[in-house]
Motif scaffolding. Structure first.
Motif: not given
Length: 639
Positions: A273, A489-490, A492-495, A497-498, A500-501, A505
């Protein structure tokens, strides 16, 4: 748990504490950059690597609000100072290696570019308030370096022109180098002796080059000397690089002691990110820098300074240098009268000497005429024996004095001419200030001219407003990126979905990007309006330039007249002393001439009387006897 240890700010000396591990990292990076700069100063000046890497990483990846010495402007200052000093080392090496003049000029020009960037950071109002008193000293030193290395660049451009046998260009480049070096010398006051010695050496080199080039062009080549702004500018060649710093590289930092606190996957995602944010910033900065470069080049070519574009206020006041001269003359009211009286006395003595020498010459010429008459009467060509010897000596001395008088007469004439030239100016400076003010030229602008001027100033203000807004938006973007931490946030986020997150952001930056795009797009219209305004301003600019030239010339002439006063009085006194001495000698010689001429006349009278006594008296004439006739045979006739 334990409280974080305070860090001391470099410039303020204040202790700063933040409960943020990133602040600790930032301090370590800052000290790393400082250490690199110290090691660079101790190393040989041959490497192109520099200490800017740590400061660059710090500027791009950490918040600037931690402390004064980590602000964006201070870090930019440090980066450009490091790059400039590294480029200096490369310049020195290229000169020692006798590289081509054009390459040396480009390397030196890049030194100037780096220090100009540093100077911009110093001139920033935020930086000035942060640095306090040292800001002025640093700015003066950086400006001195800008002028010095600009002089070095133009010195080598002149050398290149010499190699290409462009002798007119050679003169203007050397002249420009000399001008810039003089500015550097002015700014170097108070610098160490080593700096002064370097400047003196450079002045010897550039001054010698300029004098030689000008003399050769004046007497041999006779090439036209172009204006400097008509020649192609020297584009810098950036040949130095920041020493790369990657604080996440285990080879540099060793094992991560906090690895167990956050999952490695979150660390990796956070790095990805951060790279997305860095890419966004690079893209935006590339556009900003491209537009800024166009804007800077355009404004440099226009040569329009908003603060001095009309400089009309200058003409409302008598300049300080003239006020100083007027004040000096006000306490010496007899200045002009003393000068006039001194010159009148000199003229009187000059006239007396000239009259004495003329009388001596007339006496000698009259004596020569009488001598010729006597010789014609007596029939002698050589002078009679026993003639007085004094006249020859008088004639010889008279010729010597006449020669001295003739040479001094030219000097006396020049002195009178100089006095007449400066007398009016001295009277003006010694008179009322209103007269001095009235003697200085002032611009006369029509209403149309004033409207053109106001329009130009308005558009220049728009240009500055556009610059300020652009800097503000850039600063907001940088601060927003620095504060953007989605580690929570990272975690708790599935790989899967990274991606899209990240996209969601990054949308938070869209509004700022729109504002920046609008600002960049407006530049073309603003510069077009400025071009049109500048075209209309051309005639006004020319008129103002002519008035400014006349103003400066008038001020310089008045100052020169004041400064010439003491010299005129000194030369007038020297002239009086010379002619007083010559007058005494001429008066004595006149007495000798009169006595010698009288003696010569008496001698001629004696000769004339002696000759008259030598001649016998005339015999009386006897009456002639009457004629008698002879016989024919006695007369020789026929018998």
């Amino acid at each position: 748990s334990c409280a974080p240890s305070p860090r001391t700010e470099i410039f303020s000396g204040k202790a700063v504490t933040h409960e943020d591990i990133k602040y600790e990292q930032a301090c370590v990076l800052y000290n790393l950059g400082a250490l690199h700069s110290m090691l660079g100063a101790m190393d040989k000046r041959v490497s192109e690597e520099c200490a800017a890497g740590a400061f660059t990483y710090l500027r791009e990846h950490f918040p600037h609000s931690y402390s004064v010495d980590m602000s964006h402007q201070i870090l930019s200052l440090n980066i450009n100072l490091m790059l400039g000093q590294a480029q200096e080392c490369l310049l020195e090496k290229s000169m020692l290696d006798n590289r081509k003049s054009f390459l040396v000029a480009r390397i030196s020009a890049q030194v100037v570019d780096y220090y100009k960037e540093a100077c911009r950071a110093l001139e920033n109002s935020e930086t000035a308030s942060l640095l306090g008193k040292i800001q002025k000293d640093w700015k003066k030193l950086v400006q001195m370096k800008i002028y010095y290395f600009a002089a070095v660049a133009h010195l080598h451009m002149g050398k290149q022109a010499e190699e290409q046998q462009k002798f007119g260009e050679r003169v203007i480049y050397f002249q420009s180098a000399l001008d810039k070096l003089n500015e550097a010398i002015k700014l170097a006051k108070g610098q160490p002796e080593t700096v002064q010695e370097a400047l003196r050496f450079t002045m010897d080199v550039i001054g010698g080059k300029y004098n030689s080039a000008k003399k050769d062009n004046d007497f041999i080549y006779h090439e036209a000397v172009p204006a400097l702004d008509t020649l192609q500018s020297v584009k810098g060649a950036p040949l130095v690089k920041a020493l790369p710093v990657n604080p996440t590289d285990p080879a540099v930092t060793g094992p991560d002691i906090f690895a167990k606190l956050v999952p490695m996957a979150a660390h990796e995602a956070s790095s990805l990110y951060s790279e997305e944010k860095a890419k966004l910033l690079r893209d935006v900065m590339a556009k900003i820098e491209a537009k800024n470069e166009v804007l800077d080049q355009f404004m440099d070519s226009m040569q329009l300074d908003p603060e001095t574009v009309d400089n009309l206020d200058v003409y409302n006041h008598i300049p300080a240098v003239l006020m100083e001269k007027c004040a000096a003359l006000s306490v010496r009211p007899d200045t002009v009268r003393n000068l006039v009286q001194s010159m009148q006395v000199l003229s009187g003595v000059f006239t007396d000497v000239e009259a004495s020498l003329k009388e001596i010459r007339d006496l000698l010429e009259e004596d020569e005429a009488q001598e010729r008459k006597l010789q014609e009467l007596l029939g002698r060509v050589p002078p009679a024996p026993g003639s007085p010897p004094g006249l020859a000596e008088v004639s010889k001395e008279c010729s010597k004095y006449l020669e001295l008088h003739e040479k001094a007469s030219f000097t006396n004439t020049e002195l009178h001419r100089a006095m007449n030239l400066h007398l009016g100016n001295l009277r003006l400076l010694g008179g009322p200030l209103e007269q001095v003010r009235a003697a200085l030229p002032t611009p006369s602008l029509s209403e149309d001219d004033k409207r053109v001027l106001q329009n130009l100033k308005r558009i220049l203000a728009k240009v500055q407003e556009m610059r300020d807004q652009r800097m503000s938006l850039e600063q907001q973007l940088r601060e927003m990126i620095q504060k953007d931490d989605i580690t929570t946030s990272l975690v708790t986020t599935d790989r899967s979905e990274m991606k899209k997150l990240f996209e969601e952001q990054l949308k938070k930056y869209d509004q700022l990007k729109v504002y920046l795009e609008q600002n960049l797009a407006a530049q073309e219209n603003v510069l077009k309006a400025l071009t049109d305004a500048n075209v209309k301003y051309a005639a006004v600019r020319k008129a103002l330039a002519e008035v400014e030239h006349k103003w400066n010339t008038t001020v310089q002439t008045l100052v020169a007249s004041y400064e010439a006063y003491e010299d005129l009085m000194k030369k007038s006194q020297e002239g009086k002393d010379f002619y007083t001495d010559l007058e005494g000698k001429a008066a004595k010689l006149l007495e000798r001439a009169r006595a010698a001429c009288q003696a010569s006349e008496a001698h001629r009278q004696q000769l004339l009387e002696r000759e008259l006594k030598k001649q016998p008296p005339p015999r009386p004439t006897a009456p002639k006897p009457p004629l008698q006739k002879k016989p024919l045979d006695e007369a020789g006739g026929p018998e």
